[in-house]
Design an enzyme around this catalytic site. Structure first.
Site, PDB file in Angstrom:
ATOM      1  N   GLY A 133      -3.091  -7.203   8.261  1.00  0.00           N
ATOM      2  CA  GLY A 133      -2.440  -7.350   9.555  1.00  0.00           C
ATOM      3  C   GLY A 133      -0.999  -7.811   9.501  1.00  0.00           C
ATOM      4  O   GLY A 133      -0.371  -8.018  10.542  1.00  0.00           O
ATOM      5  N   LYS A 193      -8.124   0.691  -5.181  1.00  0.00           N
ATOM      6  CA  LYS A 193      -9.330   0.133  -4.565  1.00  0.00           C
ATOM      7  C   LYS A 193     -10.580   0.886  -4.985  1.00  0.00           C
ATOM      8  O   LYS A 193     -10.579   2.120  -5.053  1.00  0.00           O
ATOM      9  CB  LYS A 193      -9.221   0.216  -3.030  1.00  0.00           C
ATOM     10  CG  LYS A 193      -8.178  -0.694  -2.418  1.00  0.00           C
ATOM     11  CD  LYS A 193      -8.180  -0.517  -0.898  1.00  0.00           C
ATOM     12  CE  LYS A 193      -6.976  -1.149  -0.238  1.00  0.00           C
ATOM     13  NZ  LYS A 193      -7.018  -2.618  -0.237  1.00  0.00           N
ATOM     14  N   ASP A 215       0.844  -1.198   0.000  1.00  0.00           N
ATOM     15  CA  ASP A 215       0.000   0.000   0.000  1.00  0.00           C
ATOM     16  C   ASP A 215       0.876   1.242   0.000  1.00  0.00           C
ATOM     17  O   ASP A 215       1.805   1.339   0.810  1.00  0.00           O
ATOM     18  CB  ASP A 215      -0.860   0.048   1.273  1.00  0.00           C
ATOM     19  CG  ASP A 215      -2.095  -0.831   1.182  1.00  0.00           C
ATOM     20  OD1 ASP A 215      -2.256  -1.530   0.168  1.00  0.00           O
ATOM     21  OD2 ASP A 215      -2.896  -0.810   2.141  1.00  0.00           O
ATOM     22  N   GLY A 222      -5.285  -2.849   8.785  1.00  0.00           N
ATOM     23  CA  GLY A 222      -4.976  -1.684   9.610  1.00  0.00           C
ATOM     24  C   GLY A 222      -4.782  -1.982  11.080  1.00  0.00           C
ATOM     25  O   GLY A 222      -4.780  -1.071  11.905  1.00  0.00           O
ATOM     26  N   GLY A 245      -0.291  -3.638   3.956  1.00  0.00           N
ATOM     27  CA  GLY A 245      -0.946  -2.338   3.924  1.00  0.00           C
ATOM     28  C   GLY A 245      -0.231  -1.367   4.826  1.00  0.00           C
ATOM     29  O   GLY A 245       0.776  -0.769   4.468  1.00  0.00           O
ATOM     30  N   SER A 246      -0.716  -1.270   6.050  1.00  0.00           N
ATOM     31  CA  SER A 246      -0.177  -0.286   6.988  1.00  0.00           C
ATOM     32  C   SER A 246       1.184  -0.699   7.524  1.00  0.00           C
ATOM     33  O   SER A 246       1.935   0.139   8.011  1.00  0.00           O
ATOM     34  CB  SER A 246      -1.160  -0.127   8.143  1.00  0.00           C
ATOM     35  OG  SER A 246      -2.480  -0.127   7.654  1.00  0.00           O
TER      36      SER A 246
END
Lengths: 304, 214
Positions: free
Chosen positions: A224, A91, A34, A163, A245-246
């Protein structure tokens, strides 16, 4: 599917199943990161990412900000497309046909119809068969994965809980899909009718899974993953690649962590490599205990 | 290992990232033994190697870091037969047109253009006539595919599409911009593995001659 004459004059059939699912095959064994701007996209590419996911806010920030999360600003997406040569994904909201059409018009390489954004339709997902651009969709079990494939998804990713920096839901979803596949594979033909009904999945796809012992499309893990060991764990559990992602850009040293997660994904079955790349990465993103989120705080229950 | 197994060529598949299992299946279908190559040590004992489709920037970075890229370049320069599809073709090129510098295996006298046919919406499939493989044409699946801009002497163009070379070979290397490993057509893999077998037979013959001379 249509005949393409725009793509530098090379004529052929675009948007076929082989072409859509084929790109996912080329991503296997890789890390999709991301990113929120061109600078992060460049860091991702220079760290060995096999693709980037362009979005306005990473899932951890979406959680914090609350409100309605939508498709990103096309200008920001185009900036990222300009910055890198690897595939760029973006997205759209679940069921939001027009966001998907906009992303296709921008020539995004893959659309993620994602539960991380606020759903636009609580009953139906996009009919992805009508698009030239391939879609990836989230799933928590085999039935959900096959419903998405029936709608035209050319790639699946387990949802996990985006997240949170907590890998427990990604593990749960990957193991559930694996167990579901084992169950279908060992079932007799008559039992597969009942399984199709129970899983609310098309019988043809249940039979395909029974015959081949795997999903009809590539399956990545998401939601995650925060450390190199998390990425290697998901590969160990049968993921064909990972989305992070994060986990990268919420950490203290994103370039080093991105690089380490790429190495750990390639060498997931070599603990010495995972140990070496895990050294001195500074702090990972702060994690969230899933129980603290409550039912309403879960993203994985969006979609059906 | 049986005597028959010992005669089957051992082909490695570069397994940094990408469509590895598809090539393994295709190679097994044409009678090769396969193994995955993730480190320099994995190159030991190979009769040939395949560089699959995937992301060439990822290959270069991950293989570069571990020393695999240098070891692979040395083996390929030394005549290890190699088949490269899509990203694999890019890795074997001596240069990339219109792109920044990136780590390559190099060595083949071709210059390629990455993503030459456009982004994924322009990815396509089309019949590709490959005279060296005979009839019918190959089902060419082109995914964000490169094409070959220029070939040097000693490189034979095996196929063209839309006026651009999309497959080529020299004495030890075969490259294709499309993905035969995504289809059931095994002709290109057979061509490669037969070349590997001929080369191994030739090497054994030379060794025999040397022993005989003593």
């Amino acid at each position: 599917m249509s005949d393409d004459v725009a793509g530098n004059g090379a004529q052929g059939a675009t948007g076929t199943d082989a072409v859509k699912a084929g790109l996912a095959r080329m991503l296997k064994g890789g890390v999709i990161m991301d990113v929120v701007d061109a600078e992060q996209a460049k860091i991702a590419e220079d760290s060995g990412a096999c693709a980037v996911m362009a979005l306005e806010r990473i899932p951890a920030e979406i959680r914090k900000a609350g409100g309605v999360a939508r498709m990103s600003d096309p200008e920001m997406i185009m900036g990222i497309q300009e910055a890198v040569t690897i595939p760029v994904m973006a997205k759209c909201r679940i069921g939001h046909y027009v966001e998907a059409q906009v992303l296709q018009a921008l020539e995004i390489d893959y659309i993620d119809e994602s539960e991380v954004l606020t759903p636009a339709d609580e009953a139906s997902h996009v009919d992805k068969r009508a698009f030239t651009v391939p879609f990836v969709c989230g799933a928590t079990n085999l039935g959900e994965a096959l419903r998405r494939v029936a709608e035209g998804a050319a790639m699946i990713r387990t949802k996990g809980e985006a997240g949170t920096g907590n890998v427990v839901e990604a593990v749960r979803h990957m193991k559930t899909i694996t167990q579901d596949i084992r169950r279908v594979a060992s079932a007799t033909p008559d039992e597969r009718f009942a399984i199709a009904k129970e899983m609310a999945a098309p019988l043809e796809l249940i039979e395909w899974v029974g015959l081949h012992g795997r999903l009809p499309v590539v399956n990545f893990s998401a939601g995650g993953i925060a450390t190199p060991a998390d990425a290697a764990l998901m590969m160990f559990l049968g993921a064909e690649g990972v989305f992070v992602g994060s986990g990268i850009f919420m950490s203290e040293d994103p370039p080093a962590r991105a690089r380490a997660i790429v190495e750990a994904t390639t060498h997931w079955d070599d603990p010495e490599v995972v140990a070496r790349v895990s050294r001195g990465l500074r702090e990972a993103m702060p994690g969230i205990e899933i129980g603290e989120l409550g039912e309403g705080g879960l993203l994985q229950t969006r979609g059906w | 290992m049986s005597a028959a197994d010992a005669r089957r060529p051992r082909i490695g598949v570069l397994a940094v990232q990408g469509a590895v299992s598809e090539h393994e299946a295709a190679l097994a279908d044409v009678g090769a033994r396969t193994s995955r190559v993730r480190s320099a040590a994995d190159l030991e004992g190979l009769d040939g190697i395949v560089i699959p489709g995937g992301e060439s920037t990822t290959f270069g970075l991950v293989a570069g870091e571990s020393g695999l890229l240098d070891a692979l370049r040395a083996r390929v320069d030394d005549g290890l037969p190699v088949l490269g599809t899509c990203a694999g073709m890019i890795m074997l090129a001596s240069g990339i047109e219109g792109g920044g510098p990136q780590p390559l295996v190099g060595g083949m006298d071709i210059v390629v253009r990455r993503n030459a046919f456009g982004r994924q919406v322009h990815s396509f499939e089309a019949p590709v006539d490959v005279p060296a493989l005979g009839d019918p044409p190959v089902r060419g699946i082109f995914i964000r595919a490169p094409w070959i801009e220029r070939v040097g002497p000693g490189v034979e163009v095996l196929a063209e599409h839309g006026g651009h070379p999309v497959a080529a070979r020299d004495a030890t290397r075969i490259v294709a911009a499309f993905h035969p490993e995504l289809t059931d057509d095994r002709r290109l893999h057979r061509l490669f593995v037969e070349g590997v077998q001929e080369r191994s037979a030739g090497t054994e013959h030379e060794e025999d001659t040397v022993v005989g001379a003593q």
